[in-house]
Design an enzyme around this catalytic site. Sequence first.
Site, mmCIF file in Angstrom:
data_model
loop_
_atom_site.group_PDB
_atom_site.id
_atom_site.type_symbol
_atom_site.label_atom_id
_atom_site.label_comp_id
_atom_site.label_asym_id
_atom_site.label_seq_id
_atom_site.Cartn_x
_atom_site.Cartn_y
_atom_site.Cartn_z
ATOM 1 N N TRP A 167 -1.951 3.241 5.083
ATOM 2 C CA TRP A 167 -3.309 3.247 4.512
ATOM 3 C C TRP A 167 -3.222 3.213 2.988
ATOM 4 C CZ3 TRP A 167 -5.694 6.692 1.181
ATOM 5 C CH2 TRP A 167 -7.074 6.561 1.029
ATOM 6 N N HIS A 168 -2.234 3.937 2.436
ATOM 7 C CA HIS A 168 -2.095 3.962 0.986
ATOM 8 C C HIS A 168 -1.657 2.600 0.446
ATOM 9 C CE1 HIS A 168 -2.177 8.366 1.394
ATOM 10 N NE2 HIS A 168 -2.502 8.385 0.131
ATOM 11 N N GLY A 169 -0.791 1.935 1.166
ATOM 12 C CA GLY A 169 -0.355 0.649 0.662
ATOM 13 C C GLY A 169 0.525 -0.073 1.661
#
Lengths: 79, 478
Positions: free
Chosen positions: B324-326
């Site tokens: 989700w962050h990257g």
Amino acid sequence: MERTDIVTKLTPIFKKVFNDDSIIITDGLTANDVANWDSLSHMLLIAEVETGFAIKFKLKDLNKMRNVGDMIDIISSKL
Amino acid sequence: MVFTSFNFLIFFPLLATLYFLFPTKHRWLILLAGSYFFYINIKPVYALLLAGVTLSTYLFTRLIDNTPNESRKKTYLVLNIVLILLPLFFFKYFGVVNEGIFGLLESLNVRWPLPSIELLLPVGISFYTFMAIGYTIDVYNEEVAAEKNLGIVALFVSFFPLILSGPIERAGNMLPQFRARKGPDYDMIVGGMKLMLWGYFMKLVVADRVGIYVDAVYHNIGEHNGTSLLFAAALYPFQVYADLGGYSLIAIGTAKILGMNVMDNFRRPFFATSMAEFWRRWHISLISWLTDYVYTPLSFAFRKYRVRGIVTALLITFLISGVWHGASLTFVIWGLMQGIFVSIEALTVKPRNNFAQRFNLKKRGWYIAVGCLVTFTLFAASQVFARADNLQDAFLVYARILSTSGPLFIGVPSILLFGLFGIGMMMLKDFTDEFMPSRFLLFENKHKPVRILSYSAVILLIFLIGVFDGGEFIYFQF
């Protein structure tokens, strides 16, 4: 099964899952009152209760369990 | 428009005034118009995507609510989740997948004529998409009724204090508040302003100043010795806390001034004594979202495997948190590390608790301090992967920490000194809030002169040592 019978049967399950012999089950008991009751041990509890009572919960049932009283109601509805 | 821009300082007081002057029944219209104005100000075309996600969510939640047929309900649920995840996946992961396929074909000596496309991520998309998914699942689970007013749903998804970086709120909390008909509340307004003030301090004084030092070291890993890299790695968690934590306080404070209570996003995370506890204090809105909508269904599905099932669910949940962050290997490793830390704790919880109980350690100061230190160290070690640009850089940081030493890189002394001073103040506040919540009160002191002096001191510090040409909030990229 009477509510008191359900409580009697639940007590050893709670003691085992939460590793605490001093637990006393009441309707108002919630995860906040028990030291080791977190989202990890909660699912172990659910699994042990299912085995102990030979019932199956639905995911929706879990959302309705606000305290042990709710859990007893749901167990009793499945027996 | 961002919270630290001059525009926001004009926009928000104007909007709040207009909001309170408007008849209570239609006040949500002001908020909706204001939210879209706020978002369009960043890039107009992205508002179309926001409107699309809103419309899809509105239609499918109404359909779920209106059909008695269980399997149809499920179909609508899945359809909406897939539909609104499509843009998120497209913008966030298309580039990486594209590059992967390109690389694979090239290694097989096949030239792919399509050039690689670099897409700019619509800011806030990860946050509002999660809010919309949460709302859809809540309607499906009958936790909340489907909202009949499209405008209120649109406001929930686009609510300007939350849209750019959360907290990722729930419909059950927000929808009734959008409809509430209350006048301006003095305590809420003052309380909100206090939160905003501290949020600005965390962002402008701590995050942006510490960020200058951390960036200087991370931009040139090969040139810096182990001492400086270790120091920068230890500073980075404070920077992120001050950045997203500061942003969150401004968001929560803004909503509070408008009369709305938004969930906390951080609760003194560096005083957690275990990783499991840390994740109940850090980015709370994301982790509780993942717990409710990913971890719980997964662990429920795997429950017959008992502890092994739970560990698997944990690993998958934290992996999703990482991705989700990257869309990068660094974040995959970052997520796995969190999952592994928490799993090891879960597997050893009984002996650890027995040990602590037997020697009565839980209330001992040194035991708590060691727990905090170990937890911080584990988190800081994992954050190397969150900060480094790629895997090679992350491993280089570790390698140089272990193999090189020397004097600490200072750079511009005032930057480092003011940054450390800011961290000191932030941690002192957290320390007193954690261990002696009713003592050393400043913003909440019962004597007015002390309160006014405290506000003035913080405002003065922001103007004296805050960074005003600083960059964006770290979480805008996610």
